[in-house]
Design an enzyme around this catalytic site. Structure first.
Site, PDB file in Angstrom:
ATOM      1  CG  ASP A  53      -1.889   1.067   1.320  1.00 46.14           C
ATOM      2  OD1 ASP A  53      -2.719   0.916   0.253  1.00 46.14           O
ATOM      3  OD2 ASP A  53      -2.067   1.916   2.223  1.00 46.14           O
ATOM      4  CD  GLU A  55      -2.040   2.600  -3.521  1.00 46.90           C
ATOM      5  OE1 GLU A  55      -2.912   3.221  -3.948  1.00 46.90           O
ATOM      6  OE2 GLU A  55      -1.488   2.286  -2.620  1.00 46.90           O
TER       7      GLU A  55
HETATM    8  C1  GLC Z   1      -4.294   3.058  -0.668  1.00 47.66           C
HETATM    9  C2  GLC Z   1      -5.298   2.206  -0.674  1.00 47.66           C
HETATM   10  C3  GLC Z   1      -6.612   3.059  -0.277  1.00 47.66           C
HETATM   11  C4  GLC Z   1      -6.460   3.328   1.274  1.00 47.66           C
HETATM   12  C5  GLC Z   1      -5.241   4.425   1.097  1.00 47.66           C
HETATM   13  C6  GLC Z   1      -4.553   4.450   2.459  1.00 47.66           C
HETATM   14  O1  GLC Z   1      -4.165   3.974  -1.597  1.00 47.66           O
HETATM   15  O2  GLC Z   1      -5.540   1.569  -2.076  1.00 47.66           O
HETATM   16  O3  GLC Z   1      -7.809   2.370  -0.386  1.00 47.66           O
HETATM   17  O4  GLC Z   1      -7.355   4.285   1.365  1.00 47.66           O
HETATM   18  O5  GLC Z   1      -3.944   3.687   0.682  1.00 47.66           O
HETATM   19  O6  GLC Z   1      -4.156   3.329   3.283  1.00 47.66           O
END
Ligand code: GLC
Ligand code: CA
Length: 554
Positions: free
Chosen positions: A199, A268
């Site tokens: 994440d 991500e």
């Molecule tokens: C990422 C996740 C999202 C979350 C954020 C904070 O972007 O995909 O759903 O709210 O991180 O952890």
């Protein structure tokens, strides 16, 4: 060297709250996923990415973790996880967990301790600044629409939270934090987990001098800031390389030593900047195995747009890195909704074109639960909103994130077979017509289309590892050839993005492998190929004739 499994895999993201509720409390759970493993095996997916199910106060629905080694009772127990893992393994399905390591929940014992006193051993695990009555810089909390610095009266400081005030950020410069997370990763590897989705991985490090971000014209999602200092720090590559080492050194599944690449790290990273995202593979492809490529989420419904996007992504890949593609996830409105046309038939045909593109391009595809049955989005009534971002931006926010998180539509019984008639989010109003059971076995359905594409990808090596070459076609047609030289196999893919006729060129005679308008096995002549509106055509090209060996002279 054999290709690592994740290059050949089709991934399927599960948002566990919304997949299947096994005990009728309105919230999906791990036992629910286990119940649906046969469906996932039938669909043919190779790996699951499961969004967080760890103990959490659920301020951001699990992306605020209070214990990285457990299961929230709402989702079940560690035993339930082990049953799920065993069931998946028995069906040849891998499991990737979602590691939220940029921040924890404010209820995590580490933060509770950290905020109690500057002298607490955990204090330096998080990021602080002296509270002078105002924030030290202009960094914003994305889901609060305000400053990212929140007062902590007990220590006279402010802590950083880039999402909500309930998600305090770690100081990843602190080696103890790194060690703690590497141990957490080892813990799950030990339970047989095949990897992690990381994440907001590029936010781990912030500018050490806490400088303010400069101005940018981009409002959404950048808040009129160029994020030079609150994320995207170059030091993050060192962390990725360390995580890679931990992954490669983890004990192998079945106790043999792990083979490099057996565990997968998917970051991500840099949602808006493909170049920075691609750099997360590492110059020598020794960091993340895959950096999520979000560029398709920003494309308009144009063949040219997707071609340019894919071409760019390929050209950015360091040698040894492997591309990936995705169209939907739990943070963005579903693609069938983004690409909707005026009439539902065209919308459905576009969904088929999109699926065919995702599943025939060179790169690992990531599907999002429900896209295989064409679940759409809709505007939820205000009182039904749960997502902190949706609540905050109502009624201005495009849709919030709840609309892409509604319960999976399994069948047409009350509650859509999700498991409860009062799910945590309302069902999409189309649930009676659009469900997995209504589409299963109906050959023209979107679900069977996904299944056929996934099976084809599995059966035809050229569609997985083969090279990709764009081929000539009319403007609205995306046309490419996938070739596996070693196997002597070439496949032509034609995708007509428009609701009018199009053209593409077949280099050789061919036979249909899968088509939206033509039967498998049908012969196609070399040369110009006329395509119907929104037609998908995937065909195996005849191998070019080899010169016949001369008859031996007697
Ligand atoms: C990422 C996740 C999202 C979350 C954020 C904070 O972007 O995909 O759903 O709210 O991180 O952890
Ligand atoms: Ca439940």
């Amino acid at each position: 060297m054999p290709r690592p499994w994740w290059e050949d895999a089709v991934f399927y993201q599960i948002y566990p709250r919304s997949f299947r509720d096994s005990n009728g409390d309105g919230i999906g759970d791990l036992a629910g996923i286990t119940e649906k493993l046969d469906y996932l095996a039938w669909l043919g997916v190779d790996a699951l990415w499961i969004s967080p199910f760890f103990p959490s106060p659920m301020k951001d629905f699990g992306y605020d973790v209070a214990d990285y080694r457990g299961v929230d009772p709402m989702f079940g127990s560690l035993d339930d996880f082990e049953r799920l893992a065993a069931g998946a393994k028995a069906r040849g399905i891998r499991i990737v967990l979602d590691l939220v390591a940029n921040h924890s929940s404010d209820q995590h014992p580490w933060f509770v301790e950290a905020r109690s006193s500057r002298l607490s051993p955990k204090h330096s695990w998080y990021l602080w600044t002296q509270d002078t009555g105002k924030p030290p810089n202009n960094w914003k909390a994305i889901f609060e629409l305000g400053s990212a610095w929140f007062p902590n009266p007990a220590t006279g400081e402010r802590y950083l939270g880039t999402f909500t005030r309930w998600q305090p950020e770690f100081d990843w410069r602190n080696p103890e934090v790194r060690r703690a997370f590497y141990d957490i990763m080892r813990f799950w590897y030990g339970l047989g987990v095949d990897g992690f989705r990381l994440d907001v991985a590029t936010a781990y490090l912030k500018d050490a001098r806490l400088r303010s971000n400069p101005f940018s014209w981009r409002a959404n999602p950048d808040f009129f800031q160029k994020h030079l200092y609150d994320r995207n720090q170059p030091g993050v590559h060192e962390i990725f390389a360390e995580m890679r080492k931990v992954a490669d050194e983890a004990p192998g599944v079945g106790r043999r030593p792990s083979l490099p690449g057996e565990r997968v790290l998917i970051g991500e990273t840099h949602g808006q900047d493909a170049e920075l995202a691609a750099s997360c593979h590492g110059k020598r492809a020794d960091e993340l195995h895959m950096a999520f490529n979000f560029d398709f989420l920003n494309q308009r419904w144009k063949a040219k747009a997707f071609k340019t996007s894919a071409e760019r992504w390929y050209s950015l890949m360091p040698i040894g890195a492997w591309p990936n593609f995705t169209l939907s996830n739990h943070d963005r409105p579903r693609h069938i909704w983004r690409y909707r046309a005026r009439d539902p038939e065209t919308t459905e045909s576009r969904a088929k074109v999109a699926a065919a593109m995702l599943l025939t391009l060179r790169g690992t595809p990531f599907l999002y639960y429900g896209e295989e049955i064409g679940m759409g989005c809709f505007r939820l009534p205000r009182k039904a909103l749960r997502d902190p971002l949706g609540v905050k931006t109502w009624p201005l926010g495009y849709l919030g994130r709840d609309s892409e998180r509604t319960p999976m539509q399994w069948d047409s019984t009350p509650g859509a077979g999700f498991g409860s008639e009062e799910p945590w989010l309302p069902l999409n109003p189309d649930w009676r017509e659009r469900s997995a059971s209504a589409q299963r076995g109906r050959s023209s359905s979107l679900l069977e289309w996904y299944r056929a594409l996934i099976a084809l990808r599995r059966a035809v090596p050229a569609l997985r590892g083969g090279s990709l070459r764009w081929t000539p076609a009319s403007r609205d047609v995306l046309a490419f050839e996938r070739a596996d030289e070693a196997a002597g196999e070439r496949v032509a893919v034609f995708l007509n993005f428009a609701s009018r006729a199009g053209h593409a060129a077949l280099a050789e005679e061919a036979a249909v492998l899968l088509g939206s308008a033509r039967k498998e096995g049908r012969a196609l002549a070399a040369g110009d190929c006329a395509l119907g509106p929104n037609e998908v055509l995937i065909a195996r090209l005849k191998p070019p004739l080899k010169p016949r060996p001369e008859p031996r002279q007697l």
